[in-house]
Design an enzyme around this catalytic site. Structure first.
Site, mmCIF file in Angstrom:
data_model
loop_
_atom_site.group_PDB
_atom_site.id
_atom_site.type_symbol
_atom_site.label_atom_id
_atom_site.label_comp_id
_atom_site.label_asym_id
_atom_site.label_seq_id
_atom_site.Cartn_x
_atom_site.Cartn_y
_atom_site.Cartn_z
ATOM 1 N N ARG A 1 -0.298 -0.987 1.535
ATOM 2 C CA ARG A 1 0.421 0.071 2.251
ATOM 3 C C ARG A 1 0.710 1.203 1.269
ATOM 4 O O ARG A 1 1.627 1.119 0.473
ATOM 5 C CB ARG A 1 1.738 -0.527 2.794
ATOM 6 C CG ARG A 1 2.445 0.324 3.831
ATOM 7 C CD ARG A 1 3.883 -0.145 4.012
ATOM 8 N NE ARG A 1 4.716 0.353 2.947
ATOM 9 C CZ ARG A 1 5.798 -0.274 2.467
ATOM 10 N NH1 ARG A 1 6.184 -1.426 2.953
ATOM 11 N NH2 ARG A 1 6.508 0.268 1.488
ATOM 12 N N HIS B 1 7.336 2.274 4.095
ATOM 13 C CA HIS B 1 7.272 1.346 5.237
ATOM 14 C C HIS B 1 7.255 2.127 6.555
ATOM 15 O O HIS B 1 6.411 1.926 7.414
ATOM 16 C CB HIS B 1 8.456 0.376 5.199
ATOM 17 C CG HIS B 1 8.576 -0.440 6.439
ATOM 18 N ND1 HIS B 1 7.657 -1.398 6.793
ATOM 19 C CD2 HIS B 1 9.494 -0.409 7.442
ATOM 20 C CE1 HIS B 1 8.004 -1.939 7.964
ATOM 21 N NE2 HIS B 1 9.118 -1.348 8.367
ATOM 22 N N TYR C 1 11.752 0.473 -4.595
ATOM 23 C CA TYR C 1 11.465 -0.945 -4.862
ATOM 24 C C TYR C 1 10.056 -1.222 -5.393
ATOM 25 O O TYR C 1 9.692 -2.371 -5.578
ATOM 26 C CB TYR C 1 11.752 -1.799 -3.618
ATOM 27 C CG TYR C 1 11.064 -1.342 -2.346
ATOM 28 C CD1 TYR C 1 9.732 -1.657 -2.095
ATOM 29 C CD2 TYR C 1 11.745 -0.575 -1.394
ATOM 30 C CE1 TYR C 1 9.106 -1.247 -0.935
ATOM 31 C CE2 TYR C 1 11.121 -0.153 -0.231
ATOM 32 C CZ TYR C 1 9.808 -0.491 -0.007
ATOM 33 O OH TYR C 1 9.178 -0.082 1.139
#
Ligand code: TPP
Ligand code: MG
Length: 358
Positions: free
Chosen positions: A256, A260, A269
């Site tokens: 990805r 998100h 993160y």
């Protein structure tokens, strides 16, 4: 002690990150015309994705889940499916929905919060997006059971992410599919992250493909950034299921590249180094490089195609923004066969524009 069972999980790839062929191509995909078409579809999906983010950033779309970097999974699965098969998508499968024939305007409507976007003109029997992680897997088993009972040579294709493979409903669906030998193919878009949970913390299993083995059917892995590998291996799984031989699972290893969703900030993160490495592996670059090497693609062709993508996306944006809004009372439609009393009262209030004394 004696050995009672032993398993293997295959991994398939045809093009490396540089677009170099690592083994002979499967016959059906050893065709420049077909591969050019797949590259065009991936470019179109990326163009749509870029515009969707722009619309969200300018307050013209709701929260949106980008498919940046995962285009080969969608386009490859789309190539493997037949029109009459049924897709049960998760929320990041725009490339696949576009390949299935869902219109861009419908996708913009859906992500703009308008359920008319789920009522797509084609393909009528594909399912709407499942925001509930893995919640659609039991439905996929149900669809496949219907095909089996009716003797129809059709296949249900259930798409979900690495995170979804930790869900009970996904495993329950796979278990039943195995027991009843249902014509369903489960495809895992393993993009290495489930929001901020990395793959390593998702499961202690070496592969997600091996979860199928526990349910009694074959699970295998492909390079999910290699559209040829996805199209071929999912195609074989579809043929297997269509021929009454039961389910399969294909785990597509991808990444990805974006956040998100548009309400996430992945930089909190994961490291820039990790994302830079993943950009090197992304799916468009390698197929472009392969096709450029053989003379089937070039800068001029790409520029022309990108212009056409941009025209199509812009037209869809105009159609989406110019569609008259739904009447507010339609909020109550499609929820119940007979609207409960309390909601009838609320519906009246909305229709008359008055205040609800209750
Ligand atoms: C049942 C359920 N639990 C939690 C959520 C919140 N949620 C949305 S996406 C997501 C992570 C999904 O990860 P993955 O399955 O890997 O799919 P990806 O987002 O990476 O495509 C979570 C936990 C949800 N939508 N549904
Ligand atoms: Mg994921």
């Amino acid at each position: 002690m004696s050995l009672v069972a032993e398993f293997t999980v295959d991994h398939t790839a045809y093009l490396d990150a540089e677009g170099k062929q690592v083994q002979p191509l499967p016959a059906a995909l050893d065709d420049q015309g077909v591969l050019v078409e797949l590259l065009k579809q991936m470019l179109l999906a990326r163009c749509f994705d870029t515009k969707a983010i722009e619309l969200q950033r300018t307050g013209q779309l709701g929260t949106y889940a980008s498919c940046l970097g995962q285009e080969a999974v969608g386009v490859g699965v789309g190539h493997a499916m037949r029109t009459e098969d049924v897709l049960l998508p998760a929320f990041r499968e725009h490339a696949l929905q576009l390949a299935r024939g869902v219109h861009m305007t419908e996708l913009f409507l859906y992500w703009g919060g308008d359920e008319r976007g789920s009522d797509f003109a084609v393909p009528r029997q594909d399912f709407p997006v499942s925001i509930t992680v893995g919640g659609h897997a039991p439905h996929a088993a149900g669809v496949a059971l219907a095909f089996k009972l009716r003797g129809e040579p059709r296949v249900a294709v259930c798409m979900f992410g690495d995170g979804a493979t930790s869900k009970g409903d996904v495993y329950e669906a796979m278990n039943l599919a195995g027991v009843w030998q249902l014509p369903v193919v489960f495809v895992v878009s393993n993009n290495q992250w489930a929001i901020s949970t990395p793959r390593a913390e998702q499961s202690a299993a070496a592969t997600l493909a091996q979860k199928a083995i526990a349910a009694g059917f074959r699970g295998e892995q492909v390079d999910g950034n290699d559209v040829i590998a996805v199209a071929h291996v999912v195609g074989e799984a579809m043929a297997h299921a269509r021929n009454g031989k039961g389910p399969r699972l294909v785990e597509c290893l991808t990444y990805r590249l974006g956040d998100h969703t548009t309400v996430d900030d992945a930089a909190r993160y994961r490291s820039d180094e990790e994302v830079s490495r993943a950009w090197h592996e992304e799916p468009l670059r390698r197929l472009r490089s392969f096709l450029t090497g053989s003379g089937a693609w070039g800068q001029e062709t790409e520029d022309d195609w990108l212009q056409r993508c941009s025209d199509e996306v812009n037209q869809a944006v105009d159609d989406y923004l110019n569609l008259p809004a739904r009447a507010p009372e339609t909020l109550f439609d499609c929820l119940f066969e007979t609207l409960p009393e309390g909601l009838v009262a609320q519906q009246q209030v909305v229709m008359t524009g008055g205040a609800d004394d209750g």
